[in-house]
Scaffold this motif. Structure first.
Motif, short mmCIF file in Angstrom:
data_model
loop_
_atom_site.label_atom_id
_atom_site.label_comp_id
_atom_site.label_asym_id
_atom_site.label_seq_id
_atom_site.Cartn_x
_atom_site.Cartn_y
_atom_site.Cartn_z
N ARG A 86 0.83 -1.21 0.00
CA ARG A 86 0.00 0.00 0.00
C ARG A 86 0.86 1.24 0.00
NH1 ARG A 86 -2.97 -3.67 -0.98
NH2 ARG A 86 -4.75 -4.38 0.26
N HIS A 122 -4.82 -8.74 -0.08
CA HIS A 122 -4.19 -9.44 1.05
C HIS A 122 -5.21 -9.50 2.18
CE1 HIS A 122 -2.42 -5.32 2.58
NE2 HIS A 122 -3.63 -5.49 3.05
N HIS A 124 -5.43 -9.74 6.74
CA HIS A 124 -4.71 -9.71 8.02
C HIS A 124 -5.72 -9.70 9.15
CE1 HIS A 124 -5.56 -5.46 7.22
NE2 HIS A 124 -4.77 -5.50 6.16
N HIS A 163 -8.75 -8.06 0.88
CA HIS A 163 -9.08 -6.75 0.34
C HIS A 163 -7.97 -6.19 -0.53
CE1 HIS A 163 -7.04 -6.18 4.15
NE2 HIS A 163 -6.60 -5.02 3.70
FE FE2 Z 1 -4.76 -4.31 4.39
#
Ligand code: FE2
Ligand code: GTQ
Length: 372
Positions: A86, A122, A124, A163
């Protein structure tokens, strides 16, 4: 008034003066403790267990113009893709030792995506949201559901949901990210996995499937009767938030209840299956203050972050005063007394906090020194 008197001061333990011989032994003892990773409580009680919270985090303001300029420049200089994941610039609280924590529990960042760019998928365990202060053209894909992002919208990406983001517009777009990264980091509870580089859904619908199913006031699909940990609604569209706030103020004008305090309207984004917070660790709210109105001064356990959406305001946090304009971000460390006064045109404020963590653990406390 609260039942507690928070003005109580810690009483220092005063040991009897040691003799010279005892002092030499004490010095040896403390040195030995140090070498063997032990620390006596009596030499640190005030710091470890203060009468009231004494956060290391300080109150700080981040200037939106400055943030935006740097984000724009990073958009020209730094590619986005697998590995870096990101193009997000995290806000680092000056009191938190160089960590990218806005508070001991929360992450806040500005994320920037240029036209045609994709941020790969990814997942998390950290919970995430996006708040869109301006612009449009980016979709966030959450577990294969493409969710549009427009001015004033609040989107959630609950923990462990895949996402990614894609910008199909001809303009770059920036928004505010909020996550519980520091909480997961400090508690060693975080897991992370890569997903696909090419997004699982690159469509650009006007509404996400989650909204088509769930975002109708007071209605839920009978096919999904259970409770979920996080809100099943992926996007809270600005139209609804705006209407809810203006109706509270209109009802106040007509002499009916609804506002928090005079001239102060507020709504909380909720998990419609429980009525509780949108995600397990993060609370999100929207506040609207009329010109000249102020919130009630309060001390709270937990950490808040505000971003000005429209208008201007003055934030008082502890002894500090911050002038806030469009996009500016300010944080309130735990137990610092705070209130916000609207500027001459009133103010619209997005707010998020870690209060759900403390409420769940029965550690939440609030104190309004001037009563309510
Ligand atoms: Fe993320
Ligand atoms: O958009 O997935 O600001 O995973 C920090 C971590 C954004 C994201 C951040 C992330 C994301």
């Amino acid at each position: 008034m609260s039942e507690h008197d928070y003005s109580t001061k810690h009483v220092e333990y005063v040991a009897p003066e040691p003799t010279a011989e005892e002092q030499a032994e004490l010095d040896d003892m403390y040195a030995r403790m140090d070498e063997t990773y032990m620390k006596p409580l009596w030499r640190q009680i005030g710091g470890l267990m203060p009468n009231t919270p004494e956060p290391s985090a300080v109150a700080h303001k981040w200037d939106w113009e400055e943030l935006y300029k740097l984000a724009q420049r990073s958009g020209e200089l730094v590619p986005v893709g697998r590995g870096g994941e990101r193009r997000a610039i995290g806000l680092a609280n000056p009191g938190l030792g160089g960590n990218t924590y806005i508070s001991p529990t929360l992450w806040a960042a500005i994320q920037y995506l240029a036209p045609g760019e994709n941020a790969p998928e990814h997942r998390h365990s950290q919970n995430a949201f996006r708040f869109i202060i301006e612009g449009e053209g980016v979709w966030t894909v959450v577990n294969g559901d493409a969710v549009p992002m427009k001015r004033g919208d609040f989107l959630i990406t609950p923990g462990w949901a895949f996402h990614g983001h894609h910008n199909i517009a001809t303009e770059p777009m920036a928004w505010l990210d909020g996550l519980d990264i520091p909480f997961a980091h400090q508690m060693d509870s975080g897991f992370f996995e890569y997903g696909t580089e090419k997004l699982t859904d690159e469509s650009t619908p006007e509404y996400s499937r989650s909204e088509r199913l769930w975002a109708h006031p007071g209605l839920r699909p009978v096919a999904f009767p259970g409770r979920t940990i996080s809100s099943p609604i992926g996007r809270f569209a600005w139209d609804h938030t705006d209407k809810a706030l203006s109706e509270q103020l209109a009802l106040e004008d007509a002499g009916f209840p609804g506002v928090v305090s005079p001239g102060h309207a507020a709504v909380r984004f909720t998990n419609t299956t429980t009525g509780g917070d949108v995600m397990s660790t993060i609370r999100a709210e929207f506040h609207r203050l009329r010109a000249g109105a102020s919130t009630t001064p309060v001390h709270e356990v937990g950490n808040r972050v505000f971003q000005v959406f429209e208008g201007s305001a003055t934030a008082h946090v502890g002894d500090e005063v911050f002038e806030l304009r469009h996009g500016d971000i300010v944080n309130v460390p735990s137990w610092k007394k705070w209130h916000i006064e609207a500027g001459t045109d009133g103010v619209d404020l997005f707010c998020f906090s870690d209060h759900p963590i403390f409420e769940k653990l029965d550690l939440a406390r609030t104190y309004t020194p001037e009563g309510i």
